[in-house]
Design a protein around this motif. Structure first.
Motif, mmCIF file in Angstrom:
data_model
loop_
_atom_site.group_PDB
_atom_site.id
_atom_site.type_symbol
_atom_site.label_atom_id
_atom_site.label_comp_id
_atom_site.label_asym_id
_atom_site.label_seq_id
_atom_site.Cartn_x
_atom_site.Cartn_y
_atom_site.Cartn_z
ATOM 1 N N LYS A 128 0.822 -1.216 0.000
ATOM 2 C CA LYS A 128 0.000 0.000 0.000
ATOM 3 C C LYS A 128 0.851 1.258 0.000
ATOM 4 C CE LYS A 128 -3.215 2.523 3.022
ATOM 5 N NZ LYS A 128 -3.942 2.488 4.326
ATOM 6 N N HIS A 129 1.954 1.237 0.744
ATOM 7 C CA HIS A 129 2.759 2.445 0.963
ATOM 8 C C HIS A 129 4.020 2.502 0.098
ATOM 9 C CE1 HIS A 129 0.608 4.146 4.491
ATOM 10 N NE2 HIS A 129 0.284 2.878 4.713
ATOM 11 N N GLY A 130 4.232 1.505 -0.762
ATOM 12 C CA GLY A 130 5.409 1.525 -1.608
ATOM 13 C C GLY A 130 6.707 1.283 -0.856
ATOM 14 N N LYS A 131 6.667 0.476 0.176
ATOM 15 C CA LYS A 131 7.857 0.148 0.963
ATOM 16 C C LYS A 131 8.377 -1.239 0.567
ATOM 17 C CE LYS A 131 7.176 3.895 3.421
ATOM 18 N NZ LYS A 131 8.105 5.059 3.424
ATOM 19 N N ALA A 132 9.602 -1.510 0.925
ATOM 20 C CA ALA A 132 10.219 -2.803 0.653
ATOM 21 C C ALA A 132 10.245 -3.643 1.923
ATOM 22 C CB ALA A 132 11.638 -2.617 0.135
ATOM 23 N N VAL A 133 10.175 -4.963 1.749
ATOM 24 C CA VAL A 133 10.275 -5.915 2.859
ATOM 25 C C VAL A 133 11.357 -6.937 2.528
ATOM 26 C CG1 VAL A 133 9.106 -7.702 4.212
ATOM 27 C CG2 VAL A 133 7.849 -5.642 3.512
ATOM 28 N N TRP A 134 12.309 -7.082 3.442
ATOM 29 C CA TRP A 134 13.341 -8.112 3.333
ATOM 30 C C TRP A 134 13.182 -9.055 4.511
ATOM 31 C CZ3 TRP A 134 18.916 -6.423 1.656
ATOM 32 C CH2 TRP A 134 18.850 -5.642 0.489
ATOM 33 N N VAL A 135 13.077 -10.337 4.254
ATOM 34 C CA VAL A 135 13.069 -11.333 5.318
ATOM 35 C C VAL A 135 14.473 -11.895 5.482
ATOM 36 C CG1 VAL A 135 12.262 -13.618 6.028
ATOM 37 C CG2 VAL A 135 10.638 -11.954 5.133
ATOM 38 N N LEU A 136 14.991 -11.792 6.686
ATOM 39 C CA LEU A 136 16.267 -12.406 7.034
ATOM 40 C C LEU A 136 15.926 -13.808 7.528
ATOM 41 C CD1 LEU A 136 17.797 -9.365 8.975
ATOM 42 C CD2 LEU A 136 17.675 -9.762 6.501
ATOM 43 N N ASP A 137 16.110 -14.786 6.674
ATOM 44 C CA ASP A 137 15.482 -16.085 6.901
ATOM 45 C C ASP A 137 16.129 -16.865 8.043
ATOM 46 O OD1 ASP A 137 13.306 -17.572 6.237
ATOM 47 O OD2 ASP A 137 14.179 -18.508 4.453
ATOM 48 N N ARG A 138 15.288 -17.681 8.681
ATOM 49 C CA ARG A 138 15.684 -18.546 9.789
ATOM 50 C C ARG A 138 15.068 -19.924 9.583
ATOM 51 N NH1 ARG A 138 17.667 -16.348 14.542
ATOM 52 N NH2 ARG A 138 18.135 -14.122 14.324
ATOM 53 N N PRO A 139 15.565 -20.937 10.296
ATOM 54 C CA PRO A 139 15.043 -22.291 10.098
ATOM 55 C C PRO A 139 13.597 -22.439 10.558
ATOM 56 C CG PRO A 139 17.172 -22.344 11.223
ATOM 57 C CD PRO A 139 16.713 -20.912 11.220
ATOM 58 N N ASN A 140 12.914 -23.372 9.913
ATOM 59 C CA ASN A 140 11.665 -23.889 10.448
ATOM 60 C C ASN A 140 12.049 -25.076 11.326
ATOM 61 O OD1 ASN A 140 9.349 -25.413 10.936
ATOM 62 N ND2 ASN A 140 8.435 -24.943 8.953
ATOM 63 N N PRO A 141 11.960 -24.942 12.655
ATOM 64 C CA PRO A 141 12.451 -26.013 13.528
ATOM 65 C C PRO A 141 11.628 -27.290 13.462
ATOM 66 C CG PRO A 141 11.349 -24.340 14.819
ATOM 67 C CD PRO A 141 11.449 -23.804 13.426
ATOM 68 N N ALA A 142 10.399 -27.195 12.922
ATOM 69 C CA ALA A 142 9.582 -28.397 12.739
ATOM 70 C C ALA A 142 9.898 -29.101 11.427
ATOM 71 C CB ALA A 142 8.095 -28.039 12.800
ATOM 72 N N GLY A 143 10.758 -28.497 10.606
ATOM 73 C CA GLY A 143 11.175 -29.141 9.374
ATOM 74 C C GLY A 143 10.146 -29.068 8.265
ATOM 75 N N ARG A 144 10.251 -29.981 7.325
ATOM 76 C CA ARG A 144 9.450 -29.947 6.112
ATOM 77 C C ARG A 144 8.119 -30.696 6.161
ATOM 78 N NH1 ARG A 144 10.776 -25.551 3.320
ATOM 79 N NH2 ARG A 144 12.750 -25.675 2.185
ATOM 80 N N PRO A 145 7.867 -31.635 7.101
ATOM 81 C CA PRO A 145 6.601 -32.373 7.045
ATOM 82 C C PRO A 145 5.378 -31.466 7.087
ATOM 83 C CG PRO A 145 8.119 -33.491 8.512
ATOM 84 C CD PRO A 145 8.759 -32.174 8.149
ATOM 85 N N VAL A 146 4.309 -31.935 6.451
ATOM 86 C CA VAL A 146 3.040 -31.214 6.349
ATOM 87 C C VAL A 146 1.978 -32.007 7.096
ATOM 88 C CG1 VAL A 146 1.213 -30.581 4.719
ATOM 89 C CG2 VAL A 146 3.619 -30.133 4.142
ATOM 90 N N GLU A 147 1.135 -31.317 7.862
ATOM 91 C CA GLU A 147 0.064 -32.034 8.556
ATOM 92 C C GLU A 147 -1.063 -31.088 8.934
ATOM 93 O OE1 GLU A 147 -0.657 -35.209 12.213
ATOM 94 O OE2 GLU A 147 0.912 -33.678 12.418
#
Length: 400
Positions: free
Chosen positions: A132-151
């Motif tokens: 909406k405001h024309g700003k930028a977003v940067w995510v400084l990524d971190r682990p997902n401690p639960a890993g990749r499984p889906v449920e």
């Protein structure tokens, strides 16, 4: 391995596009470097960066707020002098005024890999505000401690909330940076977005299966997220917040156990094993006793079940915390059909809906528990198609 914050600080070429731009940081207590320096301090000390504001999510930038719906105020950071805006106080979304204090928002939040953990909804809200405001977003990524499984069941239309940002299952298996890409596509956002990816993250690798055990210290991202074992169980145990059962708040192992003064934990475990032993794989269950020092059943002796994922019995792919906890509810309902299980109170500002339904993004889980004729196969029939569809949908957003 390196998290996003560590790479941004160590690699000047990553910071180059930030030259001359005003920066804000969205962070919480677990937003620390490999040396356990808070990201706010580390960024403020970087001579080529201009930090002008900060934001705090639920529980606050300092992580001092203990429970749900306990709000944090705005304040001025006493060390760096920048305004700190609360996104869990008078507002959930950044105000127009706060959006004018920066050009680029750096998001450095440790997530738990669960749909209802509100930091991912906060990410969606700041992405929408940035568009909406024309700003930028940067995510400084971190682990997902639960890993990749889906449920879990996918959130149904009309059940969106602060604990349900969009149609994903309870355990989504993405990092925050990956989720940002999915949000942008899903909601058609036109926003400058960038992920500073991790280096060396191996979500399938033992023993951490998502969290780099032995390489990085664990810092609570929220007050009741004290360790990796809680993060593993959380996609199931968080449902306890919608029940009269204690989730272990007021003990030293919150969200790794459940219980109440008026249940028989040994009988519950036996009933769970009789109903669906296949849903109990990958962990060990132990009956125990505990007395919460605050929250539900405070000061009362509770018969409880602890879910152990820290021992040799842990199997990452086999462990299904959402089904395990659903099975615990089903066992109690079968043993005590009239048990007052569902807690009726406003949950994350949702009025007129049962908390358990808000948590699950619809009533299907509760209806399955309460239906005497419904068995494990019936819940699988509802859930497996959702899980299969999500696993396919998320594939193009995987960065690692």
């Amino acid at each position: 391995m390196k998290f996003g914050i560590d790479r941004l600080l160590a690699e000047p070429e990553l910071r180059a596009p930030l030259a001359g731009r005003r920066l804000a940081l969205l962070a919480h207590p677990a937003s620390v470097t490999a040396d356990l320096v808070h990201s706010l301090d580390a960024l403020a000390a970087c001579p080529d960066l201009k930090l002008t504001a900060a934001f705090g999510p639920q529980h606050g930038l300092r992580g001092d707020k203990q429970d749900n719906m306990v709000e944090s105020p705005d304040f001025a950071d006493p060390v760096h002098g920048v305004p700190v805006f609360s996104l869990y106080g008078e507002v959930r979304r950044p105000t127009d005024a706060s959006m004018e204090t920066f050009d680029v928002l750096l998001v450095d939040l440790q997530d738990l890999g669960c749909r209802i953990y509100t930091f991912i909804t906060t990410l969606l809200y700041v992405l929408e505000a940035a568009a909406k405001h024309g700003k930028a977003v940067w995510v400084l990524d971190r682990p997902n401690p639960a890993g990749r499984p889906v449920e879990g069941l996918t959130l149904r239309p009309g059940w969106e909330s602060f604990v349900g940002a969009g149609p994903m299952p309870m355990r989504h298996g993405l990092t925050l940076g990956e989720l940002g890409h999915w949000f942008i596509r899903r909601f058609g956002l036109d926003v400058e977005y960038r992920v500073i990816a991790m280096e060396g993250w191996a979500p399938e690798a033992a023993p951490g299966h998502g969290w780099p055990l032995g390489e990085r210290a664990w810092v609570n991202p929220s007050p009741n997220a004290p360790n990796l074992w809680m993060a593993r169980a959380y996609a199931g145990t968080v449902m306890l917040e919608g029940t009269t059962l204690s989730e272990g708040r007021g003990t030293t192992r919150p969200l790794e156990l459940f219980g109440a003064p008026d249940i028989d934990a040994r009988a519950v475990i036996a009933e769970m094993q009789a109903l669906a032993p296949q849903w109990l794989q990958g962990c060990q269950l132990r009956d125990c006793w505990f007395e919460p020092t605050f929250h539900k059943h405070v000061g009362r002796l509770c018969s409880g079940v602890q879910i152990h994922t820290e021992g040799p019995g842990y199997g990452h792919e086999a462990f299904r915390p959402w089904r395990l906890q659903a099975l615990g509810f089903k066992a109690i309902r079968r043993l005590q059909p009239g048990y007052d299980l569902w807690r009726d109170f406003p949950y994350e500002y949702e009025i007129g809906k049962l908390a358990i339904d808000v948590i699950n993004g619809g009533p299907a889980l509760r209806e399955w528990v309460d239906d005497p004729a419904a068995g494990p196969a019936d819940l699988d029939a509802l859930t497996v198609p959702d899980e299969t569809a999500w696993a396919a949908e998320r594939r193009e957003f995987l960065l690692y």
